[in-house]
Design a protein around this motif. Structure first.
Motif, mmCIF file in Angstrom:
data_model
loop_
_atom_site.group_PDB
_atom_site.id
_atom_site.type_symbol
_atom_site.label_atom_id
_atom_site.label_comp_id
_atom_site.label_asym_id
_atom_site.label_seq_id
_atom_site.Cartn_x
_atom_site.Cartn_y
_atom_site.Cartn_z
ATOM 1 N N PRO A 283 0.562 -1.023 0.353
ATOM 2 C CA PRO A 283 -0.321 0.390 0.481
ATOM 3 C C PRO A 283 0.655 1.354 0.004
ATOM 4 C CG PRO A 283 -0.999 -1.565 1.858
ATOM 5 C CD PRO A 283 0.675 -1.776 1.292
ATOM 6 N N GLY A 284 2.358 1.580 0.354
ATOM 7 C CA GLY A 284 2.546 2.921 0.857
ATOM 8 C C GLY A 284 1.899 3.285 1.324
ATOM 9 N N ASP A 285 1.647 5.199 1.242
ATOM 10 C CA ASP A 285 0.923 5.752 2.051
ATOM 11 C C ASP A 285 -0.429 5.510 1.937
ATOM 12 O OD1 ASP A 285 3.401 6.827 2.081
ATOM 13 O OD2 ASP A 285 3.860 8.089 0.918
ATOM 14 N N ALA A 286 -0.867 4.990 0.435
ATOM 15 C CA ALA A 286 -2.251 4.272 0.559
ATOM 16 C C ALA A 286 -2.867 4.184 2.042
ATOM 17 C CB ALA A 286 -2.725 3.556 -0.227
ATOM 18 N N PRO A 287 -4.429 3.891 2.407
ATOM 19 C CA PRO A 287 -5.100 2.833 3.744
ATOM 20 C C PRO A 287 -4.660 2.036 2.949
ATOM 21 C CG PRO A 287 -6.149 4.880 3.254
ATOM 22 C CD PRO A 287 -5.167 4.715 1.951
ATOM 23 N N PRO A 288 -4.251 0.514 3.930
ATOM 24 C CA PRO A 288 -4.067 -0.409 3.358
ATOM 25 C C PRO A 288 -5.835 -1.350 3.805
ATOM 26 C CG PRO A 288 -3.627 0.021 6.070
ATOM 27 C CD PRO A 288 -4.085 1.251 5.306
ATOM 28 N N VAL A 289 -6.798 -0.997 3.216
ATOM 29 C CA VAL A 289 -7.720 -2.010 2.445
ATOM 30 C C VAL A 289 -7.415 -1.597 1.057
ATOM 31 C CG1 VAL A 289 -9.189 0.246 4.128
ATOM 32 C CG2 VAL A 289 -8.257 0.552 1.807
ATOM 33 N N PHE A 290 -9.084 -3.009 1.543
ATOM 34 C CA PHE A 290 -9.881 -3.656 -0.514
ATOM 35 C C PHE A 290 -11.376 -3.643 -0.219
ATOM 36 C CE2 PHE A 290 -9.191 -7.409 2.443
ATOM 37 C CZ PHE A 290 -9.571 -8.411 1.848
ATOM 38 N N ALA A 291 -12.052 -3.524 -1.007
ATOM 39 C CA ALA A 291 -13.249 -3.966 -1.326
ATOM 40 C C ALA A 291 -13.496 -5.180 -1.578
ATOM 41 C CB ALA A 291 -13.981 -2.767 -1.341
ATOM 42 N N HIS A 292 -14.692 -5.347 -0.744
ATOM 43 C CA HIS A 292 -15.363 -6.943 -1.851
ATOM 44 C C HIS A 292 -16.734 -6.338 -1.642
ATOM 45 C CE1 HIS A 292 -16.009 -8.789 2.119
ATOM 46 N NE2 HIS A 292 -15.178 -8.063 2.822
ATOM 47 N N ASP A 293 -17.246 -6.714 -2.922
ATOM 48 C CA ASP A 293 -18.962 -6.290 -3.276
ATOM 49 C C ASP A 293 -19.117 -5.244 -2.263
ATOM 50 O OD1 ASP A 293 -19.121 -7.869 -4.711
ATOM 51 O OD2 ASP A 293 -19.688 -9.828 -2.922
ATOM 52 N N GLY A 294 -18.382 -4.439 -2.659
ATOM 53 C CA GLY A 294 -18.713 -2.489 -2.257
ATOM 54 C C GLY A 294 -18.421 -2.358 -0.190
ATOM 55 N N GLU A 295 -18.131 -3.725 -0.056
ATOM 56 C CA GLU A 295 -17.483 -3.559 1.202
ATOM 57 C C GLU A 295 -16.251 -3.226 1.796
ATOM 58 O OE1 GLU A 295 -20.141 -3.968 4.135
ATOM 59 O OE2 GLU A 295 -21.123 -3.242 2.484
ATOM 60 N N LEU A 296 -15.498 -2.690 3.003
ATOM 61 C CA LEU A 296 -14.072 -2.599 3.083
ATOM 62 C C LEU A 296 -13.645 -2.889 3.900
ATOM 63 C CD1 LEU A 296 -12.442 0.453 2.638
ATOM 64 C CD2 LEU A 296 -13.480 0.831 4.436
ATOM 65 N N ALA A 297 -12.925 -3.251 3.864
ATOM 66 C CA ALA A 297 -11.995 -4.410 4.822
ATOM 67 C C ALA A 297 -10.495 -3.441 4.809
ATOM 68 C CB ALA A 297 -12.164 -5.848 3.941
ATOM 69 N N GLU A 298 -10.080 -4.518 6.054
ATOM 70 C CA GLU A 298 -8.297 -3.873 6.193
ATOM 71 C C GLU A 298 -7.552 -5.170 6.228
ATOM 72 O OE1 GLU A 298 -7.995 -2.160 9.871
ATOM 73 O OE2 GLU A 298 -9.356 -0.249 9.428
ATOM 74 N N ALA A 299 -6.274 -4.428 6.262
ATOM 75 C CA ALA A 299 -4.985 -5.667 5.681
ATOM 76 C C ALA A 299 -3.799 -5.345 5.976
ATOM 77 C CB ALA A 299 -4.969 -5.793 3.705
#
Length: 334
Positions: A283-299
């Motif tokens: 991710p670098g400086d980006a938030p460590p997140v991803f989305a599945h079916d429009g729902e946000l999840a953290e990594a």
């Protein structure tokens, strides 16, 4: 999770809803005006067990029901894409068919299945129109796989979701507009590694089945049967404005963005069609997140591994235009 076997003789619930656990999410679809569908649902499914997500979790409701002496034969959900996606995961975990009752803002999966209204879904249920559909699973690092019905995304879209969630008091539409404005000025590039090849990208979208070749952001799948992932990689060679413009979902919005020459050129885009994809994400400086079916999840902020694969015949649903399943034992009123 095992894929459903259509050749068995598992019983289905009755037409009156006996044997059906229906969970309603009263918070879904609050940004659109729709008539109250619960009276019609209760009228047509008088014997169904109905629970509300108000003050409870979908996981706990289903776990409690399955642990009881009278475990349900099928699961139903009234809600948006997030609720439907989680219900699909639980239905697969317990090897149950799923009745999808559209009650959200966009209802991407329901619409792809031809379930534009609650009435259409109830008609399919009454007709016994059960079918299997392709789903996907996404796994991050050593976590258990998550069921996906539409798409998984990295980069600009999950970052926009994270910005929107900071502004829930504004509502989905206004919160999204403010988040998009902030993203135009502050979107981050992320680094992905696939098969040893490293790339700096604005976004990655992995949709189930081949989608519209003109789009980058794919939230609604085109079909239910094609067991491939259609992956769109937007390489970070353009501006943040184009990165946000590439998130145009609707055809009209897409046409406007193209007319204004805000969409990225074809040279910035890469398309991968495969049954699975394995990525290292930094991710670098980006938030460590991803989305599945429009729902946000953290990594993990220091980087993570993401694996996505399709599962043919991964979920049984009721959908229109399908012949009734004749190899299952009939319900009480079937």
């Amino acid at each position: 999770m095992p894929a459903p076997d259509q050749s068995d003789d598992r019983a289905l619930p009755g037409r009156d809803g006996r044997g059906l656990l229906l969970v309603a999410n009263p918070r879904s679809g609050t940004s659109v005006v729709r008539p109250d569908t619960m009276p019609e649902i209760r009228r047509r499914l008088p014997a169904a067990r109905i629970a509300s997500l108000e003050g409870a979790s979908l996981d706990d409701i289903v776990a409690d029901a399955m642990a009881g002496d009278d475990a349900p034969l099928a699961l139903a959900v009234l809600g948006g894409d997030g609720s439907v996606s989680r219900a699909a995961h639980l239905a697969r975990s317990h090897d149950l068919p799923l009745l999808v009752l559209p009650g959200g803002t966009f209802n991407h999966f329901a619409r792809a299945a031809g379930l534009d209204t609650v009435e259409t879904a109830l008609d399919a249920y009454a007709a016994g129109a059960v079918r299997s559909v392709v789903v996907a699973e996404v796994a991050v690092d050593d976590d258990d796989p998550i069921t996906v019905l539409n798409a998984v995304s990295l980069g600009a879209y999950p970052e926009l979701l994270a910005e929107r969630e900071k502004r829930t008091s504004l509502g989905k539409w206004w919160g999204g507009a403010v988040a998009a404005w902030r993203e135009i000025h502050g979107a981050h590039r992320i680094t992905i590694v696939r098969d040893g090849r490293r790339a700096r990208v604005w976004s990655v979208f992995a949709g189930i089945g081949r989608g519209d070749s003109r789009r980058i952001a794919m939230m609604r799948r085109e079909n239910l049967d094609e067991p491939v992932l259609d992956v769109r990689v937007h390489h970070a060679r353009g501006t943040r404005l184009r990165a946000v413009a590439s998130l145009a979902f609707g055809r009209r919005t897409l046409a406007v963005m193209r007319a204004l020459r805000l969409m990225p050129p074809a040279s910035d885009l890469e398309r991968i069609v495969d049954a699975s994809i394995d990525l290292e994400v930094r991710p670098g400086d980006a938030p460590p997140v991803f989305a599945h079916d429009g729902e946000l999840a953290e990594a993990r902020a220091d980087g993570f591994r993401m694996r996505i694969r399709v599962v043919p015949d991964g979920l049984r649903i009721w959908a229109p235009g399908i012949h009734p399943q004749t190899d299952a034992a009939p319900g009480p009123l079937a």
